[in-house]
Scaffold this active site. Sequence first.
Site, PDB file in Angstrom:
ATOM      1  N   ASN A   9       0.871  -1.177   0.000  1.00 13.67           N
ATOM      2  CA  ASN A   9       0.000   0.000   0.000  1.00 13.67           C
ATOM      3  C   ASN A   9       0.906   1.223   0.000  1.00 13.67           C
ATOM      4  OD1 ASN A   9      -1.935   1.963   0.381  1.00 13.67           O
ATOM      5  ND2 ASN A   9      -2.251   1.499   2.547  1.00 13.67           N
ATOM      6  N   LYS A  11       0.234   4.316  -0.338  1.00 12.30           N
ATOM      7  CA  LYS A  11      -0.325   5.532   0.257  1.00 12.30           C
ATOM      8  C   LYS A  11      -0.063   6.726  -0.673  1.00 12.30           C
ATOM      9  CE  LYS A  11      -0.028   3.417   4.775  1.00 12.30           C
ATOM     10  NZ  LYS A  11       0.070   3.621   6.228  1.00 12.30           N
ATOM     11  N   HIS A  95      -9.489   1.469   4.959  1.00  9.28           N
ATOM     12  CA  HIS A  95      -8.216   1.654   5.647  1.00  9.28           C
ATOM     13  C   HIS A  95      -8.404   2.637   6.807  1.00  9.28           C
ATOM     14  CE1 HIS A  95      -4.033   2.765   6.411  1.00  9.28           C
ATOM     15  NE2 HIS A  95      -3.692   1.637   5.787  1.00  9.28           N
ATOM     16  N   GLU A  97      -6.761   5.034   7.828  1.00  8.15           N
ATOM     17  CA  GLU A  97      -6.545   6.440   7.489  1.00  8.15           C
ATOM     18  C   GLU A  97      -7.777   7.025   6.810  1.00  8.15           C
ATOM     19  OE1 GLU A  97      -1.787   5.559   7.027  1.00  8.15           O
ATOM     20  OE2 GLU A  97      -3.006   5.878   5.231  1.00  8.15           O
ATOM     21  N   GLU A 167      -5.613  -4.615  10.611  1.00  7.73           N
ATOM     22  CA  GLU A 167      -4.541  -3.647  10.824  1.00  7.73           C
ATOM     23  C   GLU A 167      -4.785  -2.902  12.127  1.00  7.73           C
ATOM     24  OE1 GLU A 167      -4.703  -0.630   7.758  1.00  7.73           O
ATOM     25  OE2 GLU A 167      -6.704  -0.136   8.435  1.00  7.73           O
ATOM     26  N   GLY A 173       2.666   2.410  10.863  1.00  9.45           N
ATOM     27  CA  GLY A 173       3.610   3.510  10.705  1.00  9.45           C
ATOM     28  C   GLY A 173       4.262   3.967  11.991  1.00  9.45           C
ATOM     29  N   SER A 213       3.218  -2.333  10.195  1.00 12.51           N
ATOM     30  CA  SER A 213       4.680  -2.404  10.284  1.00 12.51           C
ATOM     31  C   SER A 213       5.213  -3.789   9.917  1.00 12.51           C
ATOM     32  CB  SER A 213       5.159  -1.979  11.682  1.00 12.51           C
ATOM     33  OG  SER A 213       4.792  -0.640  11.936  1.00 12.51           O
TER      34      SER A 213
END
Length: 251
Positions: A9, A11, A95, A97, A167, A173, A213
Amino acid sequence: MRTPIIAGNWKLNMNPEQTAEFVASIKNELPESSKVESVICAPAVDLDALKKAAEGSELHVGAENAYFETEGAFTGETSPKVLNEMGIDYCIIGHSERREYFHETDEDINKKAKVLFANNVTPIVCCGESLETREANKQEEWVVGQIKADLDGLTAEQVSNLVIAYEPIWAIGTGKTASSEQAEEMCKTIRETVKDLYDDETAENVRIQYGGSVNPANVKELMGKPNIDGGLVGGASLKPDSYLALVNYQD
């Protein structure tokens, strides 16, 4: 037997030129898709370059998001119909985010899953809990609720073919990674939830990734767990050598 799936991904990274260079450097070193399915999910502006560069290789192409309508007055959105016309294989939805920064709801994600299937694009449906939720020991309740809402109204056949990515938000991150035992425990819970919602066969077929991660140092341990079928990988998918180490983890 579920085929492992490692999906990068990217991003908000990479431009079309960088995308073509990346694919050129990995395309001849990817495992056979029957062994490990290699996927890159890229920004919409890179998808055309990614698809063209990946032609004739084992690399599968995914989008990072799509809207739940195929056309209309929705400025800035990406059409699932056009993704299909481009030959895009996968699309990430839900996701963390997107949920946090763009306030997407489980209802939005459910609608996206349905319209993606209607346009022959396979959803990668993300779920996961915050640090606050885990510290309150409510992670299973939270994730089970997401799965039930996100899959509502999908058929057993559709769920058998989609990908679920667990996730934990606190591990994205941050450099923190859920232990392989924590990741396996939640992926097992997700599979049991699918079994409760559908049946044994659907639960056995659905592929469940871990995302948070994931890197070349921990991928083998994670992939050794019985309910973890792949990884949704952020930063470690941006460098060719690192990405190849991930998809070739069996070697």
